[in-house]
Design a protein around this motif. Structure first.
Motif, PDB file in Angstrom:
ATOM      1  N   VAL A  40       0.873  -1.012   0.523  1.00  0.00           N
ATOM      2  CA  VAL A  40      -0.311   0.169  -0.154  1.00  0.00           C
ATOM      3  C   VAL A  40       1.257   1.221   0.102  1.00  0.00           C
ATOM      4  N   LEU A  41       2.129   1.248   1.042  1.00  0.00           N
ATOM      5  CA  LEU A  41       2.836   2.461   0.517  1.00  0.00           C
ATOM      6  C   LEU A  41       3.620   2.448  -0.595  1.00  0.00           C
ATOM      7  N   ILE A  43       2.870   1.690  -3.552  1.00  0.00           N
ATOM      8  CA  ILE A  43       1.787   2.409  -4.709  1.00  0.00           C
ATOM      9  C   ILE A  43       1.682   3.644  -4.381  1.00  0.00           C
ATOM     10  N   GLY A  44       1.181   3.912  -3.338  1.00  0.00           N
ATOM     11  CA  GLY A  44       1.083   5.292  -2.737  1.00  0.00           C
ATOM     12  C   GLY A  44       2.303   6.310  -2.937  1.00  0.00           C
ATOM     13  N   TRP A  45       3.618   5.409  -2.411  1.00  0.00           N
ATOM     14  CA  TRP A  45       4.912   6.295  -3.379  1.00  0.00           C
ATOM     15  C   TRP A  45       4.312   6.647  -5.293  1.00  0.00           C
ATOM     16  N   LYS A  47       2.755   6.604  -6.757  1.00  0.00           N
ATOM     17  CA  LYS A  47       1.284   7.791  -7.534  1.00  0.00           C
ATOM     18  C   LYS A  47       1.670   9.188  -6.658  1.00  0.00           C
ATOM     19  N   LYS A  48       2.042   9.436  -5.697  1.00  0.00           N
ATOM     20  CA  LYS A  48       2.823  10.947  -5.564  1.00  0.00           C
ATOM     21  C   LYS A  48       4.037  11.003  -5.863  1.00  0.00           C
ATOM     22  N   LEU A  51       7.242   9.892  -0.339  1.00  0.00           N
ATOM     23  CA  LEU A  51       6.393   9.981   1.089  1.00  0.00           C
ATOM     24  C   LEU A  51       6.575  10.687   2.180  1.00  0.00           C
ATOM     25  N   GLU A  55       5.174   7.620   6.152  1.00  0.00           N
ATOM     26  CA  GLU A  55       5.267   6.339   5.430  1.00  0.00           C
ATOM     27  C   GLU A  55       6.646   6.124   5.725  1.00  0.00           C
ATOM     28  N   LYS A 298      -5.416   5.877   5.808  1.00  0.00           N
ATOM     29  CA  LYS A 298      -4.837   5.234   4.547  1.00  0.00           C
ATOM     30  C   LYS A 298      -4.723   4.057   4.246  1.00  0.00           C
ATOM     31  N   ALA A 302      -7.293   0.718   2.698  1.00  0.00           N
ATOM     32  CA  ALA A 302      -6.958  -0.145   1.306  1.00  0.00           C
ATOM     33  C   ALA A 302      -7.530  -1.579   2.046  1.00  0.00           C
TER      34      ALA A 302
END
Length: 317
Positions: A40-41, A43-45, A47-48, A51, A55, A298, A302
């Motif tokens: 999850v972390l 995937i967020g990394w 996308k954005k 971190l 995170e 977050k 998920a």
């Protein structure tokens, strides 16, 4: 001619099978929990493209615990089921060193996370504390790098001492073999016991001080809000952080007590008591990571989304 097995040999086999089954269940469940957190972390990394400090710590913590549980499972499985594998030169030493690296890394990472919550949320007018609050996002990467460096030094020490004790003990037939090789408190292992104690005690101290400082800050903030007859978001942030740190404190307290008991009972060779101790030590990384997931909006969203999808697929069948 059929082979005759004594009741003692049968008990040893049953004991080993039960131990492997329980450890395997705990290890793979913990690995799944930490793998979920890391995915999850990451995937967020992606996308954005960045971190935040929280995170970063969670990512290192999840990776360390995932590999710690995996290596620990392999280590315990071979020691209990196939102890003769360790006749291979440097196999035991290498596994012990890698396990120690990830163990130290996840312990220090969780202590860093607890300290981060305290510094980020607590309100004190001390100049040094204000400096830490302003610079904390720049300090976190160095803290994590320092944790990895300490873990690396610790693993080298474990490798060196394991190599010495392995040369002095080549008996692979006893039931308590794996307990003696996980921790043997004798003249050769006094340095490693000291270092393990240092790692646990310093991280435990960091958690305790973080809890005390945050509790004191919460008390001061509550008194201030009552005087001004108003509420703000800082109170909620204090309470959420306090719940997380208290979970850290409870888990760390139990883990620290079980570590001390490990040193005592592994030396006395009381295998059934030591077995219960190691069952908890294997459960700690998974249970604590699960608490962190539910305390992070977050990660919690998920997890709920995945569980809902799994539930729908099961119902459709």
């Amino acid at each position: 001619m059929e082979a005759c097995h004594s009741p003692q040999q049968s008990n040893v086999t049953t004991y080993g099978d039960t131990t492997v089954a329980i450890i395997s269940l705990e290890a793979f469940a913990g690995m799944w929990i930490n793998a979920f957190m890391v995915c999850v972390l990451c995937i967020g990394w992606v996308k954005k493209k960045t971190l935040n400090s929280n995170e970063k710590i969670l990512l290192l913590l999840g990776c360390s615990r995932f590999w710690y549980l995996g290596i620990s499972w392999v280590y315990s499985f071979l020691l209990i089921i196939h102890p003769y594998c360790f006749c291979v030169p440097l196999l035991l030493e290498s596994l012990a060193a890698i396990q120690s690296f990830f163990d130290c890394s996840h312990i220090w990472s969780s202590a860093c996370l607890c300290s981060f919550y305290c510094i980020k949320i607590a309100n004190f007018r001390n100049s040094f504390f204000i400096y830490l609050k302003v610079k904390i996002d720049k300090i976190v990467p160095w803290l994590l790098l320092g944790s990895l460096l300490l873990a690396f030094i610790f693993s080298i020490l474990v490798y060196h001492i394991s190599n010495e004790t392995q040369c002095n003990n080549r008996n692979y037939s006893s039931q308590g073999y794996y307990l003696k090789h996980i921790i043997r408190v004798d003249e050769h292992l006094l340095p490693i016991v000291f270092v393990i104690g240092f790692v646990y005690s310093t991280s435990f101290t960091a958690v305790v001080f973080s809890a005390v400082f945050l509790l004191f800050s919460l008390w001061k903030h509550k008194c201030k809000m009552q005087t001004n007859s108003m509420k703000d978001l800082s109170m909620d942030a204090h309470i959420k952080a306090m719940k997380s740190i208290l979970s850290f404190l409870v888990m760390y307290s139990i883990n620290f007590v079980f570590f001390i008991l490990t040193l005592i009972y592994a030396r006395k060779k009381e295998n059934h008591v030591a077995f219960l101790i190691f069952v908890f030590l294997y459960a700690f990384p998974g249970v604590h990571s699960l608490i962190l997931i539910f305390s992070n909006p977050k990660l919690e969203k998920a997890l709920v989304r995945i569980l809902s999808c799994v539930k729908c697929k099961v119902c459709m069948r």
